[in-house]
Design a protein around this motif. Sequence first.
Motif, PDB file in Angstrom:
ATOM      1  N   UNK A   1      32.599  22.643  45.894  1.00  0.00           N
ATOM      2  CA  UNK A   1      33.844  23.184  45.349  1.00  0.00           C
ATOM      3  C   UNK A   1      33.533  24.426  44.522  1.00  0.00           C
ATOM      4  N   UNK A   2      34.541  25.291  44.399  1.00  0.00           N
ATOM      5  CA  UNK A   2      34.398  26.518  43.620  1.00  0.00           C
ATOM      6  C   UNK A   2      35.414  26.495  42.490  1.00  0.00           C
ATOM      7  N   UNK A   3      34.980  26.854  41.311  1.00  0.00           N
ATOM      8  CA  UNK A   3      35.875  27.001  40.171  1.00  0.00           C
ATOM      9  C   UNK A   3      36.067  28.495  39.898  1.00  0.00           C
ATOM     10  N   UNK A   4      37.317  28.867  39.661  1.00  0.00           N
ATOM     11  CA  UNK A   4      37.663  30.267  39.435  1.00  0.00           C
ATOM     12  C   UNK A   4      38.365  30.403  38.087  1.00  0.00           C
ATOM     13  N   UNK A   5      37.907  31.354  37.293  1.00  0.00           N
ATOM     14  CA  UNK A   5      38.511  31.590  35.983  1.00  0.00           C
ATOM     15  C   UNK A   5      38.919  33.058  35.890  1.00  0.00           C
ATOM     16  N   UNK A  22      37.783  37.797  37.768  1.00  0.00           N
ATOM     17  CA  UNK A  22      37.779  36.418  38.255  1.00  0.00           C
ATOM     18  C   UNK A  22      36.327  36.010  38.458  1.00  0.00           C
ATOM     19  N   UNK A  23      35.877  35.076  37.634  1.00  0.00           N
ATOM     20  CA  UNK A  23      34.503  34.594  37.713  1.00  0.00           C
ATOM     21  C   UNK A  23      34.455  33.290  38.496  1.00  0.00           C
ATOM     22  N   UNK A  24      33.603  33.249  39.501  1.00  0.00           N
ATOM     23  CA  UNK A  24      33.460  32.058  40.341  1.00  0.00           C
ATOM     24  C   UNK A  24      32.198  31.303  39.963  1.00  0.00           C
ATOM     25  N   UNK A  25      32.284  29.983  40.017  1.00  0.00           N
ATOM     26  CA  UNK A  25      31.121  29.128  39.785  1.00  0.00           C
ATOM     27  C   UNK A  25      31.188  27.950  40.740  1.00  0.00           C
ATOM     28  N   UNK A  26      30.082  27.258  40.866  1.00  0.00           N
ATOM     29  CA  UNK A  26      30.019  26.133  41.803  1.00  0.00           C
ATOM     30  C   UNK A  26      29.374  26.559  43.104  1.00  0.00           C
ATOM     31  N   UNK A  27      29.970  26.183  44.219  1.00  0.00           N
ATOM     32  CA  UNK A  27      29.410  26.452  45.545  1.00  0.00           C
ATOM     33  C   UNK A  27      29.728  27.877  46.004  1.00  0.00           C
ATOM     34  N   UNK A  28      29.300  28.842  45.216  1.00  0.00           N
ATOM     35  CA  UNK A  28      29.644  30.241  45.510  1.00  0.00           C
ATOM     36  C   UNK A  28      28.940  30.770  46.746  1.00  0.00           C
ATOM     37  N   UNK A  29      27.844  30.117  47.161  1.00  0.00           N
ATOM     38  CA  UNK A  29      27.091  30.587  48.322  1.00  0.00           C
ATOM     39  C   UNK A  29      27.931  30.536  49.597  1.00  0.00           C
TER      40      UNK A  29
END
Length: 119
Positions: A1-5, A22-29
């Motif tokens: 999953x990807x989290x977006x802030x 917009x900063x993405x974290x998690x499964x960004x690959x």
Amino acid sequence: QVQLVESGGGLVQAGGSLRLSCAASGSTFSIVAMGWYRQAPGKQRELVASISSGGTTNYADSVKGRFTISRDNRKNTVYLQMNSLKPEDTAVYYCKSDRQIYAAVIGDWGQGTQVTVSS
């Protein structure tokens, strides 16, 4: 999953500028594209701009020449530079990422950031 802030929204006068992040974290690959959408009161959510992993960009006709989307792959962040803002740009702006999982594309959304343009 990807989290977006998302961040960077606010109140600006017509003709002014804002930059959304917009900063993405998690499964960004697995992200293959990111984009910005907006939703004004009583209207449907619409695409504003998108950018692929290869850097191809796409813009809504209403923002061409005024908005610029860009991404920093090292920071997993996408930006939306908004210039010459108009009152009709007032909306909640949402960041979206598209992840490729085998043959499926899964979309993840941020929580949204309010942009208000006063006349």
